[in-house]
Design a protein around this motif. Structure first.
Motif, mmCIF file in Angstrom:
data_model
loop_
_atom_site.group_PDB
_atom_site.id
_atom_site.type_symbol
_atom_site.label_atom_id
_atom_site.label_comp_id
_atom_site.label_asym_id
_atom_site.label_seq_id
_atom_site.Cartn_x
_atom_site.Cartn_y
_atom_site.Cartn_z
ATOM 1 N N UNK A 106 0.996 -1.229 -0.012
ATOM 2 C CA UNK A 106 -0.056 0.044 -0.113
ATOM 3 C C UNK A 106 0.799 1.205 0.075
ATOM 4 N N UNK A 107 0.088 2.458 -0.602
ATOM 5 C CA UNK A 107 0.703 3.601 -0.546
ATOM 6 C C UNK A 107 1.273 4.083 0.968
ATOM 7 N N UNK A 108 0.582 3.744 1.823
ATOM 8 C CA UNK A 108 0.971 4.113 3.526
ATOM 9 C C UNK A 108 2.241 3.655 3.723
ATOM 10 N N UNK A 109 2.358 2.260 3.489
ATOM 11 C CA UNK A 109 3.684 1.743 3.446
ATOM 12 C C UNK A 109 4.945 2.012 3.031
ATOM 13 N N UNK A 110 4.701 2.673 1.737
ATOM 14 C CA UNK A 110 5.659 3.423 1.014
ATOM 15 C C UNK A 110 6.191 4.600 1.571
ATOM 16 N N UNK A 111 5.074 5.493 2.273
ATOM 17 C CA UNK A 111 5.336 6.389 3.110
ATOM 18 C C UNK A 111 6.052 6.562 4.357
ATOM 19 N N UNK A 112 5.568 5.274 4.925
ATOM 20 C CA UNK A 112 6.143 5.037 6.315
ATOM 21 C C UNK A 112 7.890 4.702 5.960
ATOM 22 N N UNK A 113 8.114 3.910 5.033
ATOM 23 C CA UNK A 113 9.322 3.537 4.577
ATOM 24 C C UNK A 113 10.462 4.787 4.453
ATOM 25 N N UNK A 114 9.832 5.675 4.142
ATOM 26 C CA UNK A 114 10.586 6.810 4.196
ATOM 27 C C UNK A 114 11.190 7.456 5.421
ATOM 28 N N UNK A 115 10.629 7.031 6.628
ATOM 29 C CA UNK A 115 11.226 7.584 7.727
ATOM 30 C C UNK A 115 10.686 8.985 7.825
ATOM 31 N N UNK A 116 11.652 9.615 8.842
ATOM 32 C CA UNK A 116 11.678 11.396 9.105
ATOM 33 C C UNK A 116 11.535 11.969 7.683
ATOM 34 N N UNK A 117 11.920 11.402 6.717
ATOM 35 C CA UNK A 117 11.675 12.429 5.320
ATOM 36 C C UNK A 117 10.101 12.396 4.880
ATOM 37 N N UNK A 118 9.507 11.665 5.288
ATOM 38 C CA UNK A 118 8.174 11.495 4.706
ATOM 39 C C UNK A 118 7.176 11.605 5.589
ATOM 40 N N UNK A 119 7.392 11.950 6.819
ATOM 41 C CA UNK A 119 6.400 12.321 8.098
ATOM 42 C C UNK A 119 5.416 13.100 7.744
ATOM 43 N N UNK A 120 5.327 14.070 6.810
ATOM 44 C CA UNK A 120 4.374 15.062 6.360
ATOM 45 C C UNK A 120 3.432 14.087 5.420
ATOM 46 N N UNK A 121 4.027 13.374 4.655
ATOM 47 C CA UNK A 121 3.170 12.508 3.656
ATOM 48 C C UNK A 121 2.348 11.653 4.615
ATOM 49 N N UNK A 122 2.990 10.984 5.609
ATOM 50 C CA UNK A 122 2.196 9.854 6.567
ATOM 51 C C UNK A 122 1.126 10.675 7.050
#
Length: 130
Positions: A106-122
């Motif tokens: 899922x898209x959310x798992x991709x966002x979470x894989x980004x760590x701190x860099x993707x917090x805003x997306x999560x």
């Protein structure tokens, strides 16, 4: 006139993009045509090297591939924290929120894989699921 890529080489490139940055660089230097090549793991589970790096949270590999000219997609944008791209795609097509990436991740798992860099997306994706 270009020659086609061997399936074994495409599979090797995509496989290594899950985590072996040095091998990705080596293979891409040897065969630049691999950049946007996709491998079908079966049943239409197509994956590019960028897709592999995205769901594994391999920011270094993803940024390298993008620098070389890889085509960004929703899943890579989510992992890299590119909120403007994610918002634009979902605003244009709200069903994209539920689109599955390679290996049905899922898209959310991709966002979470980004760590701190993707917090805003999560946070953005979570706000849409309420």
């Amino acid at each position: 006139m270009s020659s086609s890529l061997s399936p074994e080489l495409v599979k090797d490139f995509v496989y290594n993009a899950h985590g072996d940055f040095d091998k990705v660089k080596e293979l891409l230097e040897q065969q630049p045509g691999l950049l946007n090549a996709a491998w079908d793991w079966g049943n239409g589970d197509w994956e590019t090297a960028l897709g592999a790096a995205a769901h594994m949270g391999r920011r270094d590999i993803a940024l390298y591939l993008l620098e070389k000219g890889a085509r960004i997609d929703l899943f890579a944008a989510a992992m890299l924290g590119k909120i403007e791209i994610v918002r634009a795609i979902i605003n244009d097509d709200p069903k994209a929120l539920h689109t599955l990436g390679p290996h049905t991740i899922p898209l959310m798992a991709h966002a979470k894989a980004g760590g701190d860099h993707s917090d805003e997306v999560v946070q953005y994706l979570e706000s849409l699921q309420k």
